[in-house]
Design a protein around this motif. Structure first.
Motif, PDB file in Angstrom:
ATOM      1  N   CYS A 106       0.809  -1.214   0.000  1.00  0.00           N
ATOM      2  CA  CYS A 106       0.000   0.000   0.000  1.00  0.00           C
ATOM      3  C   CYS A 106       0.847   1.271   0.000  1.00  0.00           C
ATOM      4  N   TRP A 107       1.801   1.375   0.927  1.00  0.00           N
ATOM      5  CA  TRP A 107       2.556   2.624   1.018  1.00  0.00           C
ATOM      6  C   TRP A 107       3.418   2.859  -0.223  1.00  0.00           C
ATOM      7  N   ASP A 110       1.022   4.230  -2.807  1.00  0.00           N
ATOM      8  CA  ASP A 110       0.685   5.610  -2.474  1.00  0.00           C
ATOM      9  C   ASP A 110       1.808   6.554  -2.889  1.00  0.00           C
ATOM     10  N   GLU A 176      -2.975   3.056   8.089  1.00  0.00           N
ATOM     11  CA  GLU A 176      -3.151   4.132   7.114  1.00  0.00           C
ATOM     12  C   GLU A 176      -4.517   4.077   6.436  1.00  0.00           C
ATOM     13  N   ARG A 177      -5.057   2.863   6.307  1.00  0.00           N
ATOM     14  CA  ARG A 177      -6.406   2.648   5.801  1.00  0.00           C
ATOM     15  C   ARG A 177      -7.038   1.546   6.644  1.00  0.00           C
ATOM     16  N   LEU A 220      -1.182  -3.474   4.068  1.00  0.00           N
ATOM     17  CA  LEU A 220      -1.005  -2.251   4.846  1.00  0.00           C
ATOM     18  C   LEU A 220       0.243  -2.321   5.720  1.00  0.00           C
ATOM     19  N   LYS A 221       0.816  -1.168   5.965  1.00  0.00           N
ATOM     20  CA  LYS A 221       1.992  -1.089   6.834  1.00  0.00           C
ATOM     21  C   LYS A 221       1.532  -1.151   8.282  1.00  0.00           C
TER      22      LYS A 221
END
Length: 256
Positions: A106-107, A110, A176-177, A220-221
């Protein structure tokens, strides 16, 4: 026809009456020849044994009550053990598929999205992708150690390690989400030289890690370093044979 002929004729009526009376008495004393089935007794189809219910590929079939044969009873489907995105993410690290690692993280997506929306040209964007791929394959002795802030994922999902899904939950809501789900996997290392090290520098035999997946299908992180939730209480440092380097063979924490 004389009197002698009448006496010689066989008399069949008397035996027939005797047999009829005997049958009536037997029915009255013993009941009907076909007994009614007790309520609740299972009905088996022709050729089916009277053994227990058989489970095939998660569907349980059991005999039901009635005159129509076996009634299949299908329970609710078993909950999945893993999100396919999580399994693909693990495989990408173990197989060195760097482009898939970048695509699923994800990151990283982004960061590339912000570059695309800016004034960055194709060459600069390609350089950013290469930098992310290089980070994903980086290996060092210092990096291969679990710390309080986490560890990079390539050290956890080392090539040759055995990874198995052990369960799922709803995931974390402080990332983050929002997470759609979290897949827990157990990682078992085959040999000490390729194993992740614990905070004391000991080679880990096995541990459990969680992979949070978003609604968009991105990992996700979940840590300061790396993207994984590490179940610290699951860490096993016990090996069947003592280490040639340290003589250490024990040091097992509670199993998750």
């Amino acid at each position: 026809m004389g009197e002698t002929d009448v006496k010689k004729r066989p008399n069949w009526l008397a035996p027939a009456l005797v047999a009829l009376l005997a049958g009536a008495c037997y029915y009255w004393l013993a009941g009907p020849l076909v007994q009614p089935r007790p309520e609740g007794e299972a009905v088996l189809a022709a050729g089916e044994s009277g053994g227990g219910a058989e489970s095939i590929e998660g569907v349980s079939a059991s005999a039901g009550v009635g005159d129509t044969g076996v009634v299949a009873t299908v329970g609710p489907p078993a909950a999945p053990l893993a999100d396919p995105v999580a399994l693909e993410y693990v495989a990408a690290y173990q197989q060195g598929r760097l482009d898939d690692i970048v695509r699923l993280t994800c990151w990283m997506q982004d960061r590339l999205g912000r570059l695309r929306s800016g004034s960055v040209g194709p060459e600069e964007l390609a350089e950013a992708v290469e930098a992310l791929e290089a980070r994903s394959r980086e290996q060092s002795e210092e990096g291969n150690q679990l710390r309080e802030e986490g560890v990079e994922d390539q050290y956890v999902f080392a090539a040759g390690a055995v990874v198995e899904a052990v369960g799922m939950d709803s995931g974390r809501d402080d990332l983050e989400r929002p997470a759609k789900d979290r897949t827990w996997v157990r990682i078992t290392y085959r040999a000490r030289p390729a194993a992740l090290r614990d905070e004391d520098g000991l080679p880990i035999r096995s541990l459990v890690a969680g992979i949070n997946v978003s609604e968009e299908g991105l990992v996700l992180k979940a840590n300061v370093v790396g993207n994984l939730d590490i179940a610290v209480d699951s860490i096993q440092t016990h090996w069947s044979e003592p280490s040639k380097e340290t003589g250490h063979g024990a040091g097992k924490l509670s199993q998750m």
